[in-house]
Design a protein around this motif. Structure first.
Motif, PDB file in Angstrom:
ATOM      1  N   ILE A  69       0.885  -1.164   0.000  1.00 58.45           N
ATOM      2  CA  ILE A  69       0.000   0.000   0.000  1.00 58.45           C
ATOM      3  C   ILE A  69       0.925   1.215   0.000  1.00 58.45           C
ATOM      4  CG2 ILE A  69      -2.144  -0.944   0.873  1.00 58.45           C
ATOM      5  CD1 ILE A  69      -1.193  -0.236   3.706  1.00 58.45           C
ATOM      6  N   TYR A  87       2.421   5.136   0.070  1.00 55.98           N
ATOM      7  CA  TYR A  87       2.255   6.374   0.843  1.00 55.98           C
ATOM      8  C   TYR A  87       1.716   7.458  -0.063  1.00 55.98           C
ATOM      9  CZ  TYR A  87       5.159   4.625   4.662  1.00 55.98           C
ATOM     10  OH  TYR A  87       5.647   3.910   5.697  1.00 55.98           O
ATOM     11  N   GLY A 134       8.161   4.304 -10.711  1.00 63.41           N
ATOM     12  CA  GLY A 134       8.590   3.309  -9.718  1.00 63.41           C
ATOM     13  C   GLY A 134       7.389   2.611  -9.088  1.00 63.41           C
ATOM     14  N   THR A 187       5.523  -2.225  -9.555  1.00 65.54           N
ATOM     15  CA  THR A 187       4.894  -3.279  -8.747  1.00 65.54           C
ATOM     16  C   THR A 187       3.437  -3.474  -9.159  1.00 65.54           C
ATOM     17  OG1 THR A 187       6.052  -2.139  -6.962  1.00 65.54           O
ATOM     18  CG2 THR A 187       4.858  -4.121  -6.379  1.00 65.54           C
ATOM     19  N   ASP A 192      -1.407   3.775   2.175  1.00 64.72           N
ATOM     20  CA  ASP A 192      -0.963   3.692   3.567  1.00 64.72           C
ATOM     21  C   ASP A 192      -0.945   5.134   4.077  1.00 64.72           C
ATOM     22  OD1 ASP A 192       0.344   3.032   5.868  1.00 64.72           O
ATOM     23  OD2 ASP A 192       2.205   2.388   4.907  1.00 64.72           O
ATOM     24  N   ILE A 245      13.499   0.713  -9.883  1.00 69.31           N
ATOM     25  CA  ILE A 245      13.725   1.438 -11.135  1.00 69.31           C
ATOM     26  C   ILE A 245      14.634   2.595 -10.724  1.00 69.31           C
ATOM     27  CG2 ILE A 245      12.678   2.903 -12.875  1.00 69.31           C
ATOM     28  CD1 ILE A 245      10.386   1.051 -13.027  1.00 69.31           C
ATOM     29  N   MET A 290      14.672   5.715  -8.135  1.00 71.74           N
ATOM     30  CA  MET A 290      13.720   6.768  -8.475  1.00 71.74           C
ATOM     31  C   MET A 290      12.775   6.901  -7.289  1.00 71.74           C
ATOM     32  SD  MET A 290      10.864   6.853 -11.472  1.00 71.74           S
ATOM     33  CE  MET A 290      11.960   6.624 -12.832  1.00 71.74           C
TER      34      MET A 290
END
Ligand code: ME8
Length: 661
Positions: free
Chosen positions: A12, A14, A22, A26, A51, A292, A304
């Motif tokens: 999660i 921020y 970057g 995921t 988050d 990345i 990054m």
């Protein structure tokens, strides 16, 4: 028969800055796996989210004069917009500020306390505020600064609750060393040597120095600190200790958690320890990828990250090359566990070689030849050749290879396997020389066989590429005359699914070739400008100044796009504060069209009487909304300045109703 469940999660994120490439890695990787598993017939739950608690968010919100929730709401929308734009098919989005999560975290914390795994103590150490992390002396960088963001740390001390880690050390070591939990496995040794062998330290799990977090239910001056709040999301989102959802039994334990290496330790050690303490089953796999990176001025590759200001805006790239090309590029470049350097040149060359010259060319050549030699519909008379057998076997085996890569979370390899078959198919064209066959009437049956084999190769490769590039592949199916049924998973290991007399339809070029030199020059200029602006904003924020200008460069629009916005000059005839709101003013405007009411968030900057009688610019065709229950029909133009928001007033000589262009 009920489908087998498959549960995959991203971290999660921020919401403390705009999402960048970057973050996309995921999320796109998990999305591709989720789509692949759905194609295989699994009942997939793909979770992502934000988050949203912590000191950093509390501070940033205070700097902007808004509540933390108001602050995160804006950025969460940006994440969600990006995921929509990148075609991310998440099934559930969790926000740690969601009531059900907060309630469940309180119960989890209490449960761990009742079981004797949480105790009260005092924390002292070197603390990095931007990263919200305490560091030991040995973890600090060579200048005694934060090892993550390299900014100064300060000594801090406070009463805190701790989570006992040592009871789980042995089981965690076994989990890392003897099972297939951690991928790549090579990282297990590093974790065991660095964290488990020296003795697992207890983890600080509460804070009293800020309030923006989940309150500890039995000691309200404490808020739950980071990891118990954040990691629990993977189970609260399924309904663990809450009634908002009820999928826990079905989906837990997770099949794959995917994270970058910065948070590997928390997912490889702390998360299993928490689950062990709660007597819950452990997730099956933790896939850890690298960063990345960007080349710094000094020539090294650095992560990054928004805290370094070296971020690339996915919207800028997507607008230029399409989001599928970006998805493909980032997945194709990064091997599980290793970093991958981002550069415009690498990206453009990759798009040109694999997508424009490779796959795109295979589709356009094949479809064009079927069109040219057979008017689009293949004849059923065929003549095979021994060359075909090896080609058909290679193509039919591809699905099994890709399945294996997906199961091992090796997406780069999956794309490499597909690329190999695409290259093989392009080579098959060179070997069979269809343009020569096409000139000779006696060889038409051979030509039909060649083109059919190529269409089958495209059917299979495109179906396997679809989870990675979901926007483009349906266009390919349209071109090669494949129906949805033709690209079902069960038919991807089988050659000869398209009807013998299949009809193709020439269509748009799927991946236009990019002029490398011209494009690199243009793109470098845009991205450098954006990055410099991001860095300026960051340093202004650090100094506590408002940024000199908003840094986000919106995608280019045409004059036609602009013409959709109708701006008219209007005069404020009455104005008052909106009840129960510190921010909103309600303005009555003479707009030259019968008058209207507009609500504007400028109450902190103007008293109602400052505005009455003034002329301003009105966005006249904005969809009406209700703000705090008050109707607002349009928006007035104002500028964000270092001294706050300023309305753009208009010279009194301009008549109301005049159109601004
Ligand atoms: O750590 N390269 O959130 P976060 C690759 N909230 N991946 C990158 C990246 C890069 N340059 N930059 C970010 C947190 N990421 C916590 C997580 S989970 C229970 C709590 C990706 O916003 C990568 O997956 O700092 C990384 O792990 C994640 O963003 C964390 O982002």
């Amino acid at each position: 028969m009920s489908k087998k469940p498959f549960y995959i999660t991203t971290p999660i994120y921020y919401p403390s800055g705009d999402p960048h490439i970057g973050h996309c890695y995921t999320t796109v990787a998990c999305d591709s796996i989720a789509r692949y598993k759905r194609m295989q017939g699994y009942d997939v739950m793909f979770l992502t989210g934000t988050d949203e608690h912590g000191l950093k968010i509390e501070q940033k919100a205070a700097e902007q004069g808004v509540t933390p929730k108001e602050y995160v709401d804006v950025i969460v929308d940006k994440f969600k917009n990006l995921w929509k734009y990148m075609n991310i098919s998440y099934d559930r989005y969790i926000r740690t500020t969601d009531d059900y999560h907060v309630e469940a975290v309180q119960k989890i914390f209490k449960e761990l306390y009742d079981r004797g795994y949480i105790y009260k103590g005092e924390y002292s150490g070197k603390y990095c505020t931007p990263c919200e992390s305490f560091w030991t002396d040995s973890q600090l960088d060579e200048n005694g600064c934060c090892p993550e963001c390299h900014r100064p740390v300060k000594f801090a001390k406070e009463e805190a609750y701790f989570f006992k880690m040592s009871p789980f050390a042995e089981r965690i070591e076994k989990l890392l060393m003897d099972t297939d939990y951690l991928r790549p496995k090579t990282r297990a040794v590093e974790l065991v040597n660095n964290f488990i062998k020296p003795g697992l330290e207890d983890l600080c799990v509460s804070r009293t120095s800020f309030t923006w977090g989940v309150p500890v239910s039995f000691d309200e001056k404490h808020v739950v600190y980071v990891w118990i709040d954040a990691l629990s999301n993977y189970i609260t989102a399924l309904g663990y200790e809450n009634s908002a959802h009820s999928d826990f039994e079905k989906y837990w334990p997770a099949d794959v958690h995917m994270v970058a290496k910065d948070i590997m330790r928390f997912h490889a050690i702390i998360w299993p320890a928490m689950l062990m303490a709660l007597d819950l089953p452990l997730p099956k796999h933790l896939a850890v990828h690298g960063y990345i990176t960007m080349q710094s001025k000094g020539g090294e590759s650095v992560k990054m990250s928004k805290s370094l200001g070296n971020v690339v805006d996915p919207f800028v790239l997507g607008e230029r090359y399409g989001c599928d090309s970006i998805r493909y590029h980032i997945l194709r470049e990064m091997a599980l566990g290793a970093d991958s350097l981002f550069s415009n040149e690498i990206m453009i060359n990759r798009i040109n070689s694999d997508l424009a010259n490779g796959f795109g060319n295979l589709v356009s050549r094949t479809v064009a030849m079927a069109d040219k030699y057979f008017g689009g519909t293949l004849p059923t008379e065929r003549e095979s050749d021994s060359l075909d057998d090896e080609f058909k076997a290679t193509v039919s085996e591809l699905c099994g290879e890709v399945d294996k890569c997906i199961d091992e979370t090796k997406l780069k390899q999956a794309l490499e396997e597909i690329s190999k078959v695409v290259d093989r198919a392009n080579k098959y064209i060179d070997e069979t020389e269809p343009w020569k066959l096409g000139k000779d009437e006696a060889k038409k049956a051979r030509l039909a066989a060649v083109l059919y084999n190529l269409l089958e190769a495209i059917r299979i490769t495109s179906a396997l590429l679809a989870p990675f590039m979901p926007t483009t592949m349906p266009k390919v199916w349209e071109q090669i005359g494949a129906t949805e049924a033709d690209v079902e998973y069960e038919k991807l290991s089988r050659f000869g699914v398209l009807p013998e007399n299949v009809s193709v339809h020439k269509g748009e070029i799927l991946f236009p070739r990019i002029d490398v030199d011209k494009e690199i020059e243009e793109l470098n200029a845009i991205l450098t400008k954006n990055m410099e602006a991001a860095k300026a904003k960051l340093s202004a924020e650090e100094k506590g100044e408002a940024p000199a200008e908003e840094i986000h460069l919106a995608p280019e629009i045409t004059i036609d796009d602009f013409a959709k916005v109708e701006i008219r000059v209007a005069k404020v005839v009455a104005c008052e504060k909106v009840k129960k709101s510190d921010k909103l003013l309600c303005l009555q405007l003479d707009d030259g069209m019968g008058g209207r009411q507009v609500v504007s968030g400028i109450a902190q900057y103007y008293e109602p009487e400052d505005l009455i009688g003034k002329k301003l610019q009105l966005i006249a065709n904005l969809k009406p909304v209700k703000l705090r229950g008050v109707d607002s029909n349009g928006m007035i133009c104002a500028a964000d300045t270092p001294d706050g928001v300023k309305v753009i007033f208009v010279d009194d000589s301009i008549p109301v109703g005049s159109k601004v262009r």
